[in-house]
Scaffold this motif. Structure first.
Motif, PDB file in Angstrom:
ATOM      1  N   ASP A 145       0.826  -1.208   0.000  1.00  0.00           N
ATOM      2  CA  ASP A 145       0.000   0.000   0.000  1.00  0.00           C
ATOM      3  C   ASP A 145       0.858   1.255   0.000  1.00  0.00           C
ATOM      4  O   ASP A 145       0.493   2.256  -0.626  1.00  0.00           O
ATOM      5  CB  ASP A 145      -0.920  -0.008   1.218  1.00  0.00           C
ATOM      6  CG  ASP A 145      -2.086  -0.958   1.040  1.00  0.00           C
ATOM      7  OD1 ASP A 145      -3.146  -0.513   0.587  1.00  0.00           O
ATOM      8  OD2 ASP A 145      -1.931  -2.143   1.350  1.00  0.00           O
ATOM      9  N   LEU A 146       1.988   1.198   0.695  1.00  0.00           N
ATOM     10  CA  LEU A 146       2.861   2.372   0.745  1.00  0.00           C
ATOM     11  C   LEU A 146       3.447   2.675  -0.634  1.00  0.00           C
ATOM     12  O   LEU A 146       3.539   3.842  -1.033  1.00  0.00           O
ATOM     13  CB  LEU A 146       3.983   2.148   1.759  1.00  0.00           C
ATOM     14  CG  LEU A 146       4.918   3.327   2.019  1.00  0.00           C
ATOM     15  CD1 LEU A 146       4.147   4.552   2.494  1.00  0.00           C
ATOM     16  CD2 LEU A 146       5.998   2.939   3.025  1.00  0.00           C
ATOM     17  N   ARG A 147       3.831   1.639  -1.362  1.00  0.00           N
ATOM     18  CA  ARG A 147       4.328   1.845  -2.730  1.00  0.00           C
ATOM     19  C   ARG A 147       3.278   2.554  -3.578  1.00  0.00           C
ATOM     20  O   ARG A 147       3.575   3.488  -4.335  1.00  0.00           O
ATOM     21  CB  ARG A 147       4.673   0.501  -3.379  1.00  0.00           C
ATOM     22  CG  ARG A 147       5.965  -0.134  -2.922  1.00  0.00           C
ATOM     23  CD  ARG A 147       6.144  -1.486  -3.612  1.00  0.00           C
ATOM     24  NE  ARG A 147       7.285  -2.203  -3.101  1.00  0.00           N
ATOM     25  CZ  ARG A 147       8.526  -2.073  -3.555  1.00  0.00           C
ATOM     26  NH1 ARG A 147       8.773  -1.232  -4.553  1.00  0.00           N
ATOM     27  NH2 ARG A 147       9.518  -2.770  -3.032  1.00  0.00           N
ATOM     28  N   ALA A 148       2.043   2.083  -3.478  1.00  0.00           N
ATOM     29  CA  ALA A 148       0.970   2.678  -4.271  1.00  0.00           C
ATOM     30  C   ALA A 148       0.722   4.123  -3.871  1.00  0.00           C
ATOM     31  O   ALA A 148       0.517   4.994  -4.729  1.00  0.00           O
ATOM     32  CB  ALA A 148      -0.300   1.842  -4.111  1.00  0.00           C
ATOM     33  N   ASP A 149       0.754   4.395  -2.571  1.00  0.00           N
ATOM     34  CA  ASP A 149       0.504   5.749  -2.096  1.00  0.00           C
ATOM     35  C   ASP A 149       1.593   6.716  -2.546  1.00  0.00           C
ATOM     36  O   ASP A 149       1.315   7.861  -2.910  1.00  0.00           O
ATOM     37  CB  ASP A 149       0.391   5.750  -0.569  1.00  0.00           C
ATOM     38  CG  ASP A 149      -0.122   7.069  -0.016  1.00  0.00           C
ATOM     39  OD1 ASP A 149      -1.039   7.657  -0.631  1.00  0.00           O
ATOM     40  OD2 ASP A 149       0.391   7.533   1.013  1.00  0.00           O
ATOM     41  N   LEU A 150       2.836   6.256  -2.533  1.00  0.00           N
ATOM     42  CA  LEU A 150       3.966   7.119  -2.890  1.00  0.00           C
ATOM     43  C   LEU A 150       4.275   7.112  -4.382  1.00  0.00           C
ATOM     44  O   LEU A 150       5.039   7.959  -4.852  1.00  0.00           O
ATOM     45  CB  LEU A 150       5.216   6.671  -2.121  1.00  0.00           C
ATOM     46  CG  LEU A 150       5.160   6.756  -0.589  1.00  0.00           C
ATOM     47  CD1 LEU A 150       6.450   6.206   0.010  1.00  0.00           C
ATOM     48  CD2 LEU A 150       4.934   8.189  -0.141  1.00  0.00           C
TER      49      LEU A 150
ATOM     50  N   VAL B  95       5.991   4.746  -5.760  1.00  0.00           N
ATOM     51  CA  VAL B  95       7.366   4.255  -5.814  1.00  0.00           C
ATOM     52  C   VAL B  95       7.449   3.057  -6.759  1.00  0.00           C
ATOM     53  O   VAL B  95       6.652   2.120  -6.660  1.00  0.00           O
ATOM     54  CB  VAL B  95       7.849   3.853  -4.399  1.00  0.00           C
ATOM     55  CG1 VAL B  95       9.129   3.040  -4.474  1.00  0.00           C
ATOM     56  CG2 VAL B  95       8.050   5.084  -3.553  1.00  0.00           C
ATOM     57  N   ARG B  96       8.441   3.067  -7.654  1.00  0.00           N
ATOM     58  CA  ARG B  96       8.642   1.955  -8.576  1.00  0.00           C
ATOM     59  C   ARG B  96       9.872   1.132  -8.204  1.00  0.00           C
ATOM     60  O   ARG B  96       9.836  -0.086  -8.225  1.00  0.00           O
ATOM     61  CB  ARG B  96       8.763   2.476 -10.018  1.00  0.00           C
ATOM     62  CG  ARG B  96       7.488   3.143 -10.523  1.00  0.00           C
ATOM     63  CD  ARG B  96       7.626   3.586 -11.964  1.00  0.00           C
ATOM     64  NE  ARG B  96       6.403   4.240 -12.423  1.00  0.00           N
ATOM     65  CZ  ARG B  96       5.352   3.595 -12.929  1.00  0.00           C
ATOM     66  NH1 ARG B  96       5.400   2.276 -13.036  1.00  0.00           N
ATOM     67  NH2 ARG B  96       4.271   4.237 -13.311  1.00  0.00           N
ATOM     68  N   ALA B  97      10.954   1.806  -7.856  1.00  0.00           N
ATOM     69  CA  ALA B  97      12.183   1.095  -7.486  1.00  0.00           C
ATOM     70  C   ALA B  97      12.201   0.843  -5.986  1.00  0.00           C
ATOM     71  O   ALA B  97      11.699   1.650  -5.189  1.00  0.00           O
ATOM     72  CB  ALA B  97      13.408   1.907  -7.892  1.00  0.00           C
ATOM     73  N   ASP B  98      12.787  -0.279  -5.594  1.00  0.00           N
ATOM     74  CA  ASP B  98      12.837  -0.659  -4.190  1.00  0.00           C
ATOM     75  C   ASP B  98      13.556   0.388  -3.347  1.00  0.00           C
ATOM     76  O   ASP B  98      13.198   0.621  -2.192  1.00  0.00           O
ATOM     77  CB  ASP B  98      13.532  -2.013  -4.043  1.00  0.00           C
ATOM     78  CG  ASP B  98      13.316  -2.625  -2.676  1.00  0.00           C
ATOM     79  OD1 ASP B  98      12.161  -2.913  -2.326  1.00  0.00           O
ATOM     80  OD2 ASP B  98      14.306  -2.814  -1.948  1.00  0.00           O
ATOM     81  N   ALA B  99      14.557   1.058  -3.937  1.00  0.00           N
ATOM     82  CA  ALA B  99      15.308   2.075  -3.195  1.00  0.00           C
ATOM     83  C   ALA B  99      14.431   3.233  -2.741  1.00  0.00           C
ATOM     84  O   ALA B  99      14.763   3.939  -1.790  1.00  0.00           O
ATOM     85  CB  ALA B  99      16.460   2.603  -4.060  1.00  0.00           C
ATOM     86  N   GLY B 100      13.290   3.402  -3.397  1.00  0.00           N
ATOM     87  CA  GLY B 100      12.381   4.472  -3.004  1.00  0.00           C
ATOM     88  C   GLY B 100      11.766   4.280  -1.632  1.00  0.00           C
ATOM     89  O   GLY B 100      11.198   5.224  -1.068  1.00  0.00           O
ATOM     90  N   LEU B 101      11.883   3.070  -1.083  1.00  0.00           N
ATOM     91  CA  LEU B 101      11.346   2.803   0.252  1.00  0.00           C
ATOM     92  C   LEU B 101      12.414   2.853   1.335  1.00  0.00           C
ATOM     93  O   LEU B 101      12.115   2.611   2.506  1.00  0.00           O
ATOM     94  CB  LEU B 101      10.659   1.431   0.281  1.00  0.00           C
ATOM     95  CG  LEU B 101       9.383   1.309  -0.542  1.00  0.00           C
ATOM     96  CD1 LEU B 101       8.820  -0.107  -0.436  1.00  0.00           C
ATOM     97  CD2 LEU B 101       8.333   2.322  -0.101  1.00  0.00           C
TER      98      LEU B 101
END
Length: 270
Positions: free
Chosen positions: A144-149, A151-157
């Protein structure tokens, strides 16, 4: 002594036969999911089956992830689960602020664990972590956090991951477990991801299939070399409590000794 939980196995609440298998799979904690893993038309069935199961004590700690607190099912979930002797904890999804934790804590006296799954939840991480004494842990819901932000690349988290680790530590909570690795066949990828999570300060990981459990455990338990190194440090510190250099040239001080003791605690329990 009891080792800190390293594996948290999620299982759909509307499949009692799968829940029964999960309880015998070797996970440190089984998490019965009433939220994302259960279709809307099966919510009542999942809730009733879970409440019935938790009428009796279970062989391993059982947590339940209830539905989103601002949605139509959470109130019924909490009412059905309150006071069940087999319930060891509640996992609260999509927590965005401390007041949500406080409201549940007042109504349901059971250990709580908050899942941060949005930008707002991350911004409020420390406030959530200190919201109430009943809160025992925080962690990320990365899908859910990926979708909210976006973010496509893992480094974005990387920043949200570090944020939740720091917030948990600052609040005096246990280090958070990592979010799930969604590809149950990619065990090499899981191991590599766990190694990175361990380096970031996580401790243990949520799983969605029993085959992931031994990979997570191996990744997070100290290696024989790490244990030997930690024992050398604590032995030297017991003989001389000041800062010192070991015979091989490695320098140790109070911070190094604290890390060594943490390693041994994880290895041997405590």
């Amino acid at each position: 002594m009891t080792r800190h939980p390293l594996t948290w196995l999620y299982v759909p609440g509307d499949r009692p036969h799968v829940v029964a298998k999960a309880l015998a799979a070797g996970a440190d904690v089984v998490v019965i999911d009433l939220e994302d893993a259960v279709a809307p038309d099966r919510k009542e069935r999942a809730r009733a089956a879970t409440a019935e199961l938790l009428d009796e004590p279970q062989p391993v700690p059982v947590h339940v992830r209830v539905n989103a607190l601002d949605g139509p099912w959470a109130a019924a979930d909490l009412a059905a689960l309150a006071g069940r002797p087999g319930l060891s904890g509640l996992r609260l999804p999509k927590v965005m602020g401390p007041e949500q934790v406080r409201q549940v804590a007042v109504a349901t006296p059971v250990p709580l664990y908050a899942l941060l799954e949005s930008a707002l939840g991350i911004e409020h991480a420390y406030a959530i972590a200190t919201a109430h004494p009943a809160l025992r842990g925080i962690s990320l819901g990365e899908a859910d956090l990926r979708a909210d932000l976006g973010v496509r690349a893992d480094a974005g988290l990387d920043w949200p991951r570090s944020r939740v680790v720091v917030a948990a530590r600052a609040a005096g909570l246990a280090p958070p477990p990592q979010s799930v690795h969604p590809d149950i066949r990619d065990l090499d990828g899981l191991a590599a991801s766990c190694a990175r999570g361990r380096a970031l300060g996580f401790l243990g990981r949520a799983a969605i299939h029993p085959r992931q459990l031994p990979v997570i455990e191996r990744a997070y338990l100290p290696t024989p070399a790490e244990i030997e190194h930690a024992e050398t440090i604590t032995t030297a510190a017991a003989a001389d409590q000041g800062a010192q250099a070991l015979p091989d040239g490695r320098f140790i001080d109070a911070a190094v000794v604290a890390m060594a003791r943490r390693t041994l605690s994880l290895a041997y329990g405590g």
